[in-house]
Design an enzyme around this catalytic site. Sequence first.
Site, mmCIF file in Angstrom:
data_model
loop_
_atom_site.group_PDB
_atom_site.id
_atom_site.type_symbol
_atom_site.label_atom_id
_atom_site.label_comp_id
_atom_site.label_asym_id
_atom_site.label_seq_id
_atom_site.Cartn_x
_atom_site.Cartn_y
_atom_site.Cartn_z
ATOM 1 N N ASN A 1 0.865 -1.183 0.000
ATOM 2 C CA ASN A 1 0.000 0.000 0.000
ATOM 3 C C ASN A 1 0.900 1.230 0.000
ATOM 4 O O ASN A 1 1.514 1.538 1.021
ATOM 5 C CB ASN A 1 -0.885 -0.036 1.261
ATOM 6 C CG ASN A 1 -1.705 1.227 1.424
ATOM 7 O OD1 ASN A 1 -1.831 2.026 0.495
ATOM 8 N ND2 ASN A 1 -2.280 1.406 2.605
ATOM 9 N N TRP A 2 0.955 1.898 -1.148
ATOM 10 C CA TRP A 2 1.853 3.060 -1.254
ATOM 11 C C TRP A 2 1.243 4.325 -0.674
ATOM 12 O O TRP A 2 1.901 5.348 -0.609
ATOM 13 C CB TRP A 2 2.257 3.271 -2.719
ATOM 14 C CG TRP A 2 3.303 2.297 -3.202
ATOM 15 C CD1 TRP A 2 3.829 1.235 -2.516
ATOM 16 C CD2 TRP A 2 3.974 2.315 -4.470
ATOM 17 N NE1 TRP A 2 4.769 0.591 -3.276
ATOM 18 C CE2 TRP A 2 4.882 1.230 -4.489
ATOM 19 C CE3 TRP A 2 3.885 3.130 -5.600
ATOM 20 C CZ2 TRP A 2 5.705 0.945 -5.581
ATOM 21 C CZ3 TRP A 2 4.694 2.849 -6.695
ATOM 22 C CH2 TRP A 2 5.588 1.777 -6.679
ATOM 23 N N LYS A 3 -0.040 4.255 -0.330
ATOM 24 C CA LYS A 3 -0.721 5.420 0.268
ATOM 25 C C LYS A 3 -0.525 6.656 -0.623
ATOM 26 O O LYS A 3 -0.454 6.526 -1.836
ATOM 27 C CB LYS A 3 -0.228 5.659 1.696
ATOM 28 C CG LYS A 3 -0.198 4.387 2.536
ATOM 29 C CD LYS A 3 0.021 4.669 3.986
ATOM 30 C CE LYS A 3 0.196 3.359 4.727
ATOM 31 N NZ LYS A 3 0.176 3.502 6.171
ATOM 32 N N HIS B 1 -9.388 0.873 4.958
ATOM 33 C CA HIS B 1 -8.111 1.080 5.656
ATOM 34 C C HIS B 1 -8.350 2.033 6.833
ATOM 35 O O HIS B 1 -9.152 2.959 6.734
ATOM 36 C CB HIS B 1 -7.075 1.669 4.688
ATOM 37 C CG HIS B 1 -5.691 1.659 5.248
ATOM 38 N ND1 HIS B 1 -5.260 2.592 6.166
ATOM 39 C CD2 HIS B 1 -4.644 0.822 5.047
ATOM 40 C CE1 HIS B 1 -4.007 2.327 6.490
ATOM 41 N NE2 HIS B 1 -3.608 1.254 5.832
ATOM 42 N N GLU C 1 -6.755 4.416 7.929
ATOM 43 C CA GLU C 1 -6.533 5.842 7.640
ATOM 44 C C GLU C 1 -7.753 6.444 6.967
ATOM 45 O O GLU C 1 -8.063 7.615 7.158
ATOM 46 C CB GLU C 1 -5.260 5.999 6.782
ATOM 47 C CG GLU C 1 -4.015 5.766 7.630
ATOM 48 C CD GLU C 1 -2.795 5.294 6.866
ATOM 49 O OE1 GLU C 1 -2.794 5.361 5.619
ATOM 50 O OE2 GLU C 1 -1.839 4.850 7.530
ATOM 51 N N GLU D 1 -5.183 -5.292 10.557
ATOM 52 C CA GLU D 1 -4.199 -4.227 10.747
ATOM 53 C C GLU D 1 -4.506 -3.470 12.040
ATOM 54 O O GLU D 1 -5.338 -2.551 12.030
ATOM 55 C CB GLU D 1 -4.250 -3.253 9.573
ATOM 56 C CG GLU D 1 -3.923 -3.869 8.238
ATOM 57 C CD GLU D 1 -3.350 -2.834 7.283
ATOM 58 O OE1 GLU D 1 -2.279 -3.077 6.757
ATOM 59 O OE2 GLU D 1 -3.971 -1.772 7.101
ATOM 60 N N GLY E 1 2.524 1.995 10.716
ATOM 61 C CA GLY E 1 3.500 3.076 10.581
ATOM 62 C C GLY E 1 4.185 3.463 11.877
ATOM 63 O O GLY E 1 4.850 4.492 11.945
ATOM 64 N N SER F 1 3.567 -2.394 10.312
ATOM 65 C CA SER F 1 5.010 -2.383 10.575
ATOM 66 C C SER F 1 5.710 -3.699 10.228
ATOM 67 O O SER F 1 6.645 -4.123 10.919
ATOM 68 C CB SER F 1 5.286 -1.993 12.041
ATOM 69 O OG SER F 1 4.817 -0.678 12.293
ATOM 70 N N GLY G 1 2.853 -1.229 4.244
ATOM 71 C CA GLY G 1 2.881 0.183 3.873
ATOM 72 C C GLY G 1 4.304 0.620 3.564
ATOM 73 O O GLY G 1 4.825 0.400 2.474
ATOM 74 N N GLY G 2 4.952 1.230 4.560
ATOM 75 C CA GLY G 2 6.266 1.841 4.367
ATOM 76 C C GLY G 2 7.288 0.952 3.675
ATOM 77 O O GLY G 2 8.008 1.393 2.773
#
Length: 249
Positions: free
Chosen positions: A9-11, A93, A95, A163, A169, A209, A230-231
């Site tokens: 997920n590059w957000k 998600h 977010e 999640e 993150g 994470s 993600g990251g």
Amino acid sequence: MRQKLAAGNWKMNGTGAVLAELEALIQAQGAAKSELLICPPATLLSRAAEIASGSHLAIGGQDCHAASSGAHTGDLSAHMLKEAGATAVILGHSERRADHGEGSEGVAAKASAAWGAGLTAVICLGETLEEREAGETLHVIGTQLATSLPDGATGANTVIAYEPVWAIGTGKVPSLEQIAEVHDFLRAELATRFGADMAAATRLLYGGSVKPSNAAEIFATSNVDGALVGGASLKAADFAPIIQALDAS
Ligand code: PEP
């Protein structure tokens, strides 16, 4: 019977230059056994799909609207994502639940729209730290699962991503026992509602994470079929070892 899945997920990260990471990932992991999915920002979907065309890597969206068209400024329909080259879409998600006030009923409507367009829905669930500390994790997850997932879910059209909000993150990861408890619970809940075959066919991803350093132990955990990352999915050099750990699990 479940093919493992590594999803990135590059957000809201990346302009055109980041597509070089996609090319590098295809070079490094073109022969992965696991299914691979990258969900870039919507502005990059078409170009990402072109780069991934003919490769093992699938491209997905990060959200869609429940309607197929209309007066919804700034939104994208599932059909638009599909036309741009997506085969899947992340829904619910945390977010989006936090930033846009999305509730589980809305997520369910989006999942139906995604299925209608032929997209796989990657439906995210997770408790906050307050909920975990209050001992409410399974209740929260059970409620989110029941209300975010429409009737008609199958192992082919749905992926569930657990999640924990407090792990996204942050560098914090639940214990392996905590991950196993939730994933075992999710599999059992799916079996109760949809039957044993559907539950056995549905991929359950862990997200929050995940890094090259912790991927192997997470993938060895009960009922974990892959990860939503993600990251660490932004750089091929970080995502490739996670995929290798999944392949090896
Ligand atoms: C995510 O946003 O879905 C996620 C899991 O992020 P990270 O891997 O950066 O914690």
